[in-house]
Design a protein around this motif. Structure first.
Motif, short mmCIF file in Angstrom:
data_model
loop_
_atom_site.label_atom_id
_atom_site.label_comp_id
_atom_site.label_asym_id
_atom_site.label_seq_id
_atom_site.Cartn_x
_atom_site.Cartn_y
_atom_site.Cartn_z
N LEU A 1 0.83 -1.21 0.00
CA LEU A 1 0.00 0.00 0.00
C LEU A 1 0.86 1.26 0.00
O LEU A 1 0.48 2.27 -0.58
N LYS B 1 1.87 1.99 -3.44
CA LYS B 1 0.73 2.62 -4.12
C LYS B 1 0.72 4.12 -3.81
O LYS B 1 0.50 4.95 -4.68
N ASP C 1 -6.91 1.67 3.44
CA ASP C 1 -6.72 1.68 1.99
C ASP C 1 -7.91 2.42 1.40
O ASP C 1 -8.96 1.84 1.15
#
Length: 184
Positions: A81, A84, A165
């Protein structure tokens, strides 16, 4: 006569013990009240931190620009994550250029440098990378999950803490809110 003296000594001793215990209990209660008050009153302010740049130079709350909002990203270069997040911040440079962005990690300098280059974040002038220990970060921010985003306005007041998220649009919306807040 001797019996009265012994009883008086016992009563005085018990009174002294009760007084000391009561005094200690009140002191503990006052300390807990102060801690609660401190936590409540400062829970939205940016903590007084001191981390280090990748060149080992101290960087603190006092190093920040007063006229810009702050996006603080607690990350781990090995976290999916977090990678990302790196892509997001690299591709939305124009959107957050009015803010100052701090990426803070407990990882090694080499891993942070590789992360920075992998996502072309070394080309974004308003992003700084800092190192800290995970214990220090947790003690200051009460957070240990990566990635976590802390978005502050120019008064160094927390607008939003995000450690889920979430869609990129959500993060960008809070960054924009902090930027609008600075213009008011």
């Amino acid at each position: 006569m001797m019996r009265k003296i012994i009883i008086s000594i016992i009563v005085l001793g018990l009174s002294a013990i009760i007084f000391v215990v009561a005094h200690k209990a009140l002191s503990i209660k006052e300390i807990e009240k102060e801690k609660t008050t401190f936590t409540k009153s400062n829970s939205t302010k940016l903590p007084l931190f001191e981390f280090f740049t990748l060149d080992s130079i101290p960087y603190s709350r006092y190093s920040l620009k007063k006229d810009k909002s702050l996006v603080l990203v607690y990350f781990d270069p090995d976290c999916g994550l977090c990678n990302k997040s790196g892509k997001v911040f690299g591709s939305f440079k124009k959107f957050h250029e009015k803010s100052q962005v701090l990426f803070v990690s407990y990882s090694s300098k080499d891993k942070i440098e590789a992360y920075k280059k992998r996502h072309n974040l070394n080309l974004v002038p308003n992003i700084k990378f800092l190192q800290c220990s995970s214990e220090d970060f947790y003690a200051l921010f009460k957070e240990s999950i990566t990635p976590t985003y802390f978005i502050y306005n120019t008064k160094q007041e927390l607008i939003k803490k995000i450690n889920d998220d979430v869609p990129v649009k959500t993060i960008l919306r809070y960054i924009k809110a902090a930027q609008v807040d600075e213009q008011v």
